[in-house]
Design a protein around this motif. Structure first.
Motif, PDB file in Angstrom:
ATOM      1  N   VAL A 275      20.464  10.874   3.155  1.00 30.51           N
ATOM      2  CA  VAL A 275      19.607   9.867   2.197  1.00 30.51           C
ATOM      3  C   VAL A 275      18.243  10.177   2.628  1.00 30.51           C
ATOM      4  O   VAL A 275      18.509   9.188   3.362  1.00 30.51           O
ATOM      5  CB  VAL A 275      21.141   9.253   1.498  1.00 30.51           C
ATOM      6  CG1 VAL A 275      19.985   8.124   1.224  1.00 30.51           C
ATOM      7  CG2 VAL A 275      22.561   9.978   2.065  1.00 30.51           C
TER       8      VAL A 275
ATOM      9  N   ALA B 212      25.613   5.708   0.806  1.00 29.98           N
ATOM     10  CA  ALA B 212      25.543   6.162  -0.396  1.00 29.98           C
ATOM     11  C   ALA B 212      26.367   7.604   0.033  1.00 29.98           C
ATOM     12  O   ALA B 212      26.909   7.867   1.386  1.00 29.98           O
ATOM     13  CB  ALA B 212      24.311   6.585  -0.677  1.00 29.98           C
ATOM     14  N   THR B 213      26.442   8.712  -0.927  1.00 28.74           N
ATOM     15  CA  THR B 213      26.845   9.793  -0.496  1.00 28.74           C
ATOM     16  C   THR B 213      25.796  10.925  -0.965  1.00 28.74           C
ATOM     17  O   THR B 213      24.869  10.829  -2.129  1.00 28.74           O
ATOM     18  CB  THR B 213      28.470  10.463  -1.151  1.00 28.74           C
ATOM     19  OG1 THR B 213      28.920  11.431  -0.052  1.00 28.74           O
ATOM     20  CG2 THR B 213      28.681   9.978  -2.272  1.00 28.74           C
TER      21      THR B 213
ATOM     22  N   LEU C 104      16.576   7.153  -4.457  1.00 24.33           N
ATOM     23  CA  LEU C 104      17.672   7.948  -3.169  1.00 24.33           C
ATOM     24  C   LEU C 104      17.079   9.913  -3.573  1.00 24.33           C
ATOM     25  O   LEU C 104      17.294   9.921  -4.315  1.00 24.33           O
ATOM     26  CB  LEU C 104      18.824   8.018  -2.909  1.00 24.33           C
ATOM     27  CG  LEU C 104      18.556   6.430  -2.776  1.00 24.33           C
ATOM     28  CD1 LEU C 104      20.404   6.155  -2.878  1.00 24.33           C
ATOM     29  CD2 LEU C 104      17.530   5.983  -0.950  1.00 24.33           C
ATOM     30  N   PHE C 105      17.051  10.171  -2.515  1.00 17.64           N
ATOM     31  CA  PHE C 105      17.337  11.636  -2.774  1.00 17.64           C
ATOM     32  C   PHE C 105      17.675  12.143  -1.331  1.00 17.64           C
ATOM     33  O   PHE C 105      17.869  12.211  -0.019  1.00 17.64           O
ATOM     34  CB  PHE C 105      15.887  12.662  -2.763  1.00 17.64           C
ATOM     35  CG  PHE C 105      15.036  12.694  -2.180  1.00 17.64           C
ATOM     36  CD1 PHE C 105      13.993  11.386  -2.296  1.00 17.64           C
ATOM     37  CD2 PHE C 105      14.559  13.904  -1.396  1.00 17.64           C
ATOM     38  CE1 PHE C 105      13.166  11.489  -1.761  1.00 17.64           C
ATOM     39  CE2 PHE C 105      13.989  14.077  -0.179  1.00 17.64           C
ATOM     40  CZ  PHE C 105      12.891  12.623  -0.420  1.00 17.64           C
ATOM     41  N   ASN C 106      18.191  13.457  -1.345  1.00 14.60           N
ATOM     42  CA  ASN C 106      19.188  14.169  -0.643  1.00 14.60           C
ATOM     43  C   ASN C 106      18.366  14.828   0.499  1.00 14.60           C
ATOM     44  O   ASN C 106      17.316  16.727  -0.085  1.00 14.60           O
ATOM     45  CB  ASN C 106      20.015  15.165  -1.220  1.00 14.60           C
ATOM     46  CG  ASN C 106      20.438  15.974   0.076  1.00 14.60           C
ATOM     47  OD1 ASN C 106      20.407  15.653   1.007  1.00 14.60           O
ATOM     48  ND2 ASN C 106      21.755  16.996  -0.611  1.00 14.60           N
TER      49      ASN C 106
ATOM     50  N   TYR D 262      28.637   7.485  -9.720  1.00 11.37           N
ATOM     51  CA  TYR D 262      28.656   6.304  -8.977  1.00 11.37           C
ATOM     52  C   TYR D 262      29.826   6.445  -8.439  1.00 11.37           C
ATOM     53  O   TYR D 262      30.776   7.047  -8.955  1.00 11.37           O
ATOM     54  CB  TYR D 262      28.529   5.159  -9.103  1.00 11.37           C
ATOM     55  CG  TYR D 262      27.452   4.278  -9.961  1.00 11.37           C
ATOM     56  CD1 TYR D 262      25.829   4.163  -9.211  1.00 11.37           C
ATOM     57  CD2 TYR D 262      26.962   4.738 -10.361  1.00 11.37           C
ATOM     58  CE1 TYR D 262      25.112   3.303  -9.390  1.00 11.37           C
ATOM     59  CE2 TYR D 262      26.248   4.499 -11.451  1.00 11.37           C
ATOM     60  CZ  TYR D 262      24.927   3.700 -10.857  1.00 11.37           C
ATOM     61  OH  TYR D 262      23.393   2.975 -11.532  1.00 11.37           O
TER      62      TYR D 262
ATOM     63  N   VAL E 190      22.144  12.421  -4.729  1.00 17.04           N
ATOM     64  CA  VAL E 190      22.853  10.795  -4.294  1.00 17.04           C
ATOM     65  C   VAL E 190      23.029  10.632  -5.249  1.00 17.04           C
ATOM     66  O   VAL E 190      23.291  10.425  -6.549  1.00 17.04           O
ATOM     67  CB  VAL E 190      21.772  10.237  -3.159  1.00 17.04           C
ATOM     68  CG1 VAL E 190      22.498   9.378  -3.009  1.00 17.04           C
ATOM     69  CG2 VAL E 190      20.932  11.688  -2.127  1.00 17.04           C
ATOM     70  N   ALA E 191      24.343  10.060  -4.667  1.00 21.06           N
ATOM     71  CA  ALA E 191      25.436   8.666  -5.075  1.00 21.06           C
ATOM     72  C   ALA E 191      25.673   7.642  -4.556  1.00 21.06           C
ATOM     73  O   ALA E 191      25.531   7.449  -3.409  1.00 21.06           O
ATOM     74  CB  ALA E 191      26.223   9.705  -5.819  1.00 21.06           C
ATOM     75  N   LEU E 192      25.463   6.723  -5.292  1.00 23.18           N
ATOM     76  CA  LEU E 192      25.721   5.268  -4.679  1.00 23.18           C
ATOM     77  C   LEU E 192      27.310   5.410  -4.787  1.00 23.18           C
ATOM     78  O   LEU E 192      27.825   5.332  -5.142  1.00 23.18           O
ATOM     79  CB  LEU E 192      24.592   3.810  -5.282  1.00 23.18           C
ATOM     80  CG  LEU E 192      23.249   3.995  -5.078  1.00 23.18           C
ATOM     81  CD1 LEU E 192      22.921   3.316  -6.530  1.00 23.18           C
ATOM     82  CD2 LEU E 192      23.088   4.002  -3.659  1.00 23.18           C
TER      83      LEU E 192
ATOM     84  N   GLU F 281      23.536   8.185 -14.781  1.00 18.82           N
ATOM     85  CA  GLU F 281      23.489   8.146 -12.756  1.00 18.82           C
ATOM     86  C   GLU F 281      25.505   8.056 -12.391  1.00 18.82           C
ATOM     87  O   GLU F 281      26.081   7.596 -12.591  1.00 18.82           O
ATOM     88  CB  GLU F 281      23.094   6.940 -11.904  1.00 18.82           C
ATOM     89  CG  GLU F 281      21.566   6.665 -11.944  1.00 18.82           C
ATOM     90  CD  GLU F 281      20.765   8.088 -12.073  1.00 18.82           C
ATOM     91  OE1 GLU F 281      21.685   8.923 -10.883  1.00 18.82           O
ATOM     92  OE2 GLU F 281      19.841   8.387 -11.372  1.00 18.82           O
TER      93      GLU F 281
ATOM     94  N   TYR G 225      26.395  -2.231  -3.369  1.00 18.03           N
ATOM     95  CA  TYR G 225      26.398  -1.048  -2.924  1.00 18.03           C
ATOM     96  C   TYR G 225      26.949  -0.741  -1.390  1.00 18.03           C
ATOM     97  O   TYR G 225      26.974  -1.653  -0.605  1.00 18.03           O
ATOM     98  CB  TYR G 225      25.454  -0.377  -2.647  1.00 18.03           C
ATOM     99  CG  TYR G 225      24.596   0.316  -4.571  1.00 18.03           C
ATOM    100  CD1 TYR G 225      25.160   0.373  -5.003  1.00 18.03           C
ATOM    101  CD2 TYR G 225      23.650  -0.632  -4.080  1.00 18.03           C
ATOM    102  CE1 TYR G 225      24.911   0.141  -6.243  1.00 18.03           C
ATOM    103  CE2 TYR G 225      22.053  -0.562  -5.352  1.00 18.03           C
ATOM    104  CZ  TYR G 225      23.506  -0.143  -6.053  1.00 18.03           C
ATOM    105  OH  TYR G 225      22.310  -0.028  -7.588  1.00 18.03           O
TER     106      TYR G 225
ATOM    107  N   THR H 255      17.817   9.413  -7.318  1.00 24.16           N
ATOM    108  CA  THR H 255      18.713   8.620  -7.986  1.00 24.16           C
ATOM    109  C   THR H 255      18.447   7.203  -7.323  1.00 24.16           C
ATOM    110  O   THR H 255      18.168   6.964  -6.956  1.00 24.16           O
ATOM    111  CB  THR H 255      20.061   8.755  -6.912  1.00 24.16           C
ATOM    112  OG1 THR H 255      20.545  10.495  -6.470  1.00 24.16           O
ATOM    113  CG2 THR H 255      20.971   8.267  -6.974  1.00 24.16           C
ATOM    114  N   ARG H 256      18.566   7.005  -9.412  1.00 26.14           N
ATOM    115  CA  ARG H 256      17.908   5.590  -9.003  1.00 26.14           C
ATOM    116  C   ARG H 256      18.783   4.735  -8.415  1.00 26.14           C
ATOM    117  O   ARG H 256      19.921   4.283  -8.224  1.00 26.14           O
ATOM    118  CB  ARG H 256      18.018   4.944 -10.626  1.00 26.14           C
ATOM    119  CG  ARG H 256      16.720   6.114 -11.417  1.00 26.14           C
ATOM    120  CD  ARG H 256      15.385   6.060 -11.184  1.00 26.14           C
ATOM    121  NE  ARG H 256      14.645   6.462 -12.268  1.00 26.14           N
ATOM    122  CZ  ARG H 256      14.971   7.456 -12.915  1.00 26.14           C
ATOM    123  NH1 ARG H 256      14.977   8.874 -12.441  1.00 26.14           N
ATOM    124  NH2 ARG H 256      14.349   8.258 -13.623  1.00 26.14           N
TER     125      ARG H 256
END
Lengths: 158, 770
Positions: free
Chosen positions: A52, B579-580, A45-47, B479, B587-589, B477, B576, A33-34
């Motif tokens: 995270v 994150a989640t 970011l990644f899971n 959010y 992953v989302a910010l 992406e 931000y 995720t940018r």
């Protein structure tokens, strides 16, 4: 004779190593995720099993053009200050055991970004391995220098 | 030694709990000075502390509580009445006890806390101090017997209260009470001393029994353990979300059923774990009666504190975070909200103000209201202060609704307190409250009617870790936007002609007739900007007392998300909140609404400035934007649209002559007419049945400017213009690729009616004179 184990990997055809004790795991991953507005060295970011993790593009940290994150990249996950950070590398090498004897401070000719991230060099049989300071490598808050800076401090941090 | 340490530890914990109870009881006692039950309860608490401190050799603590106990026993026995002085003395004593306990907790010793002044204050309240000790004798035998029999290790301690309490009990009516009361303190005493066997004498203490049974059915759990549990449940929720999503794609009935069960169980588990961390808001409210009492007393005000929904529960970490803002709001309400008794009476209000605290669950949030029936917020004064402090400009102010103006009190560096008191108005004000509440994902809001009262409203999430969020898509992406800040969602439907408009570059949207400043998420995040003003979604968000729209590509859904903190490197970005991990495992910010709002304010201010410029321009008669284009012969003449009141068509035959002028009967008036063609010196070629005319009306006077044809109404920036010094024109400009002359409307009007403005200026003069 005291020796240490290093996990090795390649970035831009150069062999690097980090103290194996700092490495949590190594994996291939491709869905990042940018993070807009973040420093360019933050690949995304990644899971990782619910955590995270921020992936740091070592190429950018070394002053090279950034990686194409749409193709899977290798992640070397290191633990820095109780936090896991992924270092994006080109290729994973072996874990090698090296005598402290083989260690030398970075050559004077090494300049710029490389010098900032390296604590020393090891002479292997056929090539050189640069020992990476994982904390510096993972630190994206410092802009990547063009010129090398304080050299005494670097030697000490080993 | 360790054992003693444990005892002290337990003593401290228990004493702190008791002191909180004491504060409440003392304030309640003041309302109901005769309550023996309350007095006995207070007496017992003090007695317990005193007994144990004697046992643990904390002598200062012992002497202080001893003094308090002496006074209390007189009050309890009716030897003297509770009055404000004794209440103050007792509260001061409680404070000293607290200080001593604090010192013991920190250093293990009592330190050099001053106890003499408090003892003096308490002793001074004891009326009839001359009562001779000897008379106490009759009370003595019964009580010590009970105490000595039951509590062996405490025996050097327990006789004391009886002896010391005795002088005050000497007065006759107290005799009966003296015999039975000391038994109670002894019983209360027991849980603290190492000899818990003391309990037997008083079966008639129902409170005690109830306490026991609660203690039996509950256990103490380490908060860290609860945090761990909460984290694990968070992970489980995320994993559940992923499985639910995955299973919906494979259509396997067995798996679907199992998933549904997993779904339900997870939700229940989440709820249960959240419950373990829940505490009633009374935990933080219980300190407020004392705060209100002390404060209103020192300010010469009478304040009644009412509490509704004490039992409303929220997460303990949130409770902790809400404590300070809440206390601040309460102090503020007493200090600035509620008027002094004299002022209230003068206004015809009840002499005592009422401060109501209300807590309730509402749609996944806890709402806490702090409502007073005081003076209310003076919008004018807020506006003036905001201007003085440079929080807003005059132009911004002119466009704000009173609600928005009131919300200015949340701006940093704002305080309307006329005089700085030691209570509030120290410059750290509502902005700190707001920041603190926003930090935990909540919101604060104020509503006030001048003269009637003010209501502060805190919206607090139930828990920090799991929040409701709206997921949106922008670029490639997703959010997450915390639901608490989302007011509504709008789809800008291009097919029905809706679109985003621009006021000098700043995007706005007409939401039910009002202009909503917009923030483009892609632009804010530095992503490639999609060049579309249609078919986009706007999430209408609320922050900083203002609304703004966030333009996103798509709105996906709402889901429960687990907030994962971001590391420092991402926090610095500022946009931000965390994150989640969303349903598909990516992953989302999480977007930080307040910081987006700040960005929108920049944009909104730009828009406002532009509007102001426009108004100024209109006043100067300069760069007019909206123009009526009229055709006169071959020429195009532009008339500022705000110089146009109506457009009319007059039949040619109705234009009559009066002397050298032309007039027309129009709405029961005689309207002077000027033909622009003749004014501008070109041939009047109009030979139709009717002529179009521009009617301009100001303060009841009108003129008609006859043109040949109405061509268009344009909105344009006039960039190239020349000052052709022709009669009746202010210049010319290129409008719609054609040279257009700008009419000197004033001159034209004067040509039609030379007295148009002179009478107007008379009118103005008289206005000024009035």
């Amino acid at each position: 004779m005291p020796s240490r184990q290093y996990a090795t990997f390649e970035v831009a055809d150069q062999l690097f190593g980090v103290d194996v004790a700092q490495v949590q795991e190594v994996l291939r991953f491709h869905e990042y995720t940018r993070v807009p507005l973040a420093p360019t060295s933050v690949g995304g970011l990644f899971n990782l099993r619910g955590q995270v993790i921020a992936a740091v593009d070592l190429r950018v940290q070394l002053g090279l053009p950034g990686r194409d994150l749409d193709v899977p990249a290798m992640n070397v996950i290191v633990s820095v200050d109780d936090e896991w950070v992924s270092l994006l590398v080109d290729r994973i090498g072996e874990v090698i055991e090296l005598d402290d004897e083989a260690f030398e401070p970075p050559p004077d000719t090494l300049a710029g970004a490389y010098r900032n991230l390296i604590v020393g060099t090891f002479k292997l049989q056929d090539r050189l391995m640069l020992a990476l300071d994982a904390r510096r490598a993972a630190d994206t808050t410092v802009p990547v220098p063009v010129q090398h800076t304080d050299e005494g401090r670097l030697a000490h941090s080993a | 030694m360790d054992e003693l340490g444990d005892i002290i530890q337990e003593f401290l914990v228990e004493s702190h709990e008791n002191l909180d109870q004491l504060d409440r009881d003392l304030v309640a006692l003041e309302q109901d000075p005769g309550s023996r039950e309350m007095l006995s309860s207070i007496f017992r608490t003090i007695h317990t502390i005193k007994g144990t401190s004697g046992f643990l050799a904390f002598h200062r603590l012992e002497t202080v509580t001893h003094a308090g106990e002496s006074l209390l026993s007189r009050l309890r026995d009716g030897a003297q009445q509770m009055n404000p002085a004794s209440a103050d003395a007792l509260l001061a004593m409680v404070d000293t006890v607290r200080t001593l306990l604090g010192s013991i907790e920190e250093t293990g010793g009592e330190g050099d806390v001053d106890v003499e002044s408090v003892i003096a204050q308490v002793t001074a309240c004891i009326e009839d101090p001359s009562a001779p000790k000897a008379q106490a004798a009759p009370a003595k035998p019964a009580a010590p017997a009970a105490a000595e029999k039951t509590s062996a290790p405490a025996e050097e301690v327990t006789p004391e209260p009886v002896v010391d309490a005795a002088p005050e009990k000497a007065s006759a009516p107290a005799m009966v009470a003296a015999a039975e009361e000391p038994a109670a303190p002894a019983a209360e005493h027991s849980p603290v001393t190492p000899a818990p066997a003391v309990k037997e004498p008083v079966a008639e203490e129902p409170g005690q029994n109830a306490k026991r049974s609660i203690a039996d059915s509950s256990i103490r759990v380490d908060v860290d353990l609860l945090d761990t549990l909460m984290r694990l449940v968070g992970e489980l929720v995320l994993t559940r979300n992923q499985i639910v999503r995955g299973v919906s794609e494979v259509s396997d009935p067995v798996l679907a059923r199992t998933t549904q069960r997993l779904n339900l169980i997870t939700s229940e588990l989440q709820e249960s774990v959240m419950k373990t961390r829940m505490q009633p808001i009374d935990h933080i409210w219980s300190k407020l009666p004392r705060v209100v009492r002390d404060l209103s007393g020192s300010l010469g005000k009478q304040v009644k504190l009412a509490m509704e929904g004490k039992e409303t529960e929220l997460d303990r970490s949130l409770l902790e975070a809400v404590k300070d803002p809440l206390t601040h709001l309460v102090r503020n309400a007493v200090d600035h909200g509620i008027e002094t008794t004299a002022e209230r009476v003068a206004k015809g209000k009840t002499p005592h103000g009422t401060l109501t605290l209300r807590a309730a669950h509402e749609g996944g949030h806890v709402i806490v209201e702090i409502k007073d029936d005081g003076a209310g917020i003076d919008v004018e004064r807020v506006a003036q202060t905001a201007l003085d402090r440079g929080v807003v400009t005059r132009d911004q102010l002119a466009r704000m609704e009173s609600r928005e103006i009131i919300a200015l009190v949340f701006q940093p560096g704002f305080s309307t307190a006329k005089k700085v008191t030691n209570v509030s108005g120290r410059g750290v004000g509502m902005d700190v409250v707001k920041t603190n509440i926003e930090q935990i994902g909540g919101a604060v809001d104020v509503d006030s009617t001048f003269g009637v009262g003010t209501t502060w409203r805190l919206t607090i999430p139930l828990t920090l870790a799991i929040i409701q969020a709206l997921t949106v898509e922008c670029g490639a992406e997703r959010y997450a936007i915390p639901q608490v800040g989302v007011d509504e969602l709008v789809f800008v439907d291009g097919h029905s002609g809706q679109m985003i408009e621009h006021v000098s570059g700043a995007p706005v949207y007409r939401l039910r007739g009002k202009l909503l400043p917009l923030v483009r998420l892609d632009e804010t995040l530095g992503l490639p900007v999609r060049n579309s003003d249609r078919d986009v979604y706007i999430a209408v968000l609320q922050a900083d007392g203002r609304r703004f729209g966030l333009v996103v590509d798509r709105v996906l859904n709402t889901e429960e998300i687990v907030v994962k903190p971001l590391t420092g490197r991402m926090k610095d970005v500022g946009v931000y909140a965390g994150a989640t991990i969303v349903g598909d495992g990516k992953v989302a910010l999480i977007l930080d609404i307040p910081s987006l709002a700040r960005r929108s304010h920049l944009a909104a201010e730009a828009a406002e400035r532009a509007q102001v410029d426009q108004v100024d321009a209109r006043l100067r008669g300069g760069d007019i934007e909206r123009l009526l284009i009229a055709g006169i012969g071959e020429r195009r003449v532009a008339i500022p649209l705000d110089m146009v009141t109506r457009l009319e068509e007059f039949p040619v035959e109705r234009i009559e002559r009066v002397g050298s002028r032309e007039v027309v009967q129009y709405r029961d008036h005689i309207l002077p007419v000027i033909r622009l063609a003749s004014l501008l010196g070109c041939y009047d070629v109009s030979e139709g049945e009717t002529v179009p005319a521009v009617v301009y009306t100001e303060r009841g006077r009108s003129v008609a400017l006859v043109v040949e044809q109405i061509v268009d109404i344009v909105e344009d920036h006039i960039e190239s213009r020349s000052d052709l010094d022709d009669d009746g024109l202010t210049g010319s400009a290129v409008i719609q690729q054609r040279v257009t002359e700008l009419l000197d409307v004033r001159r034209a009007i004067l040509a039609a009616d030379p007295r148009f403005y002179s009478e107007m200026s008379d009118y103005n003069d008289s206005m000024v004179g009035a």
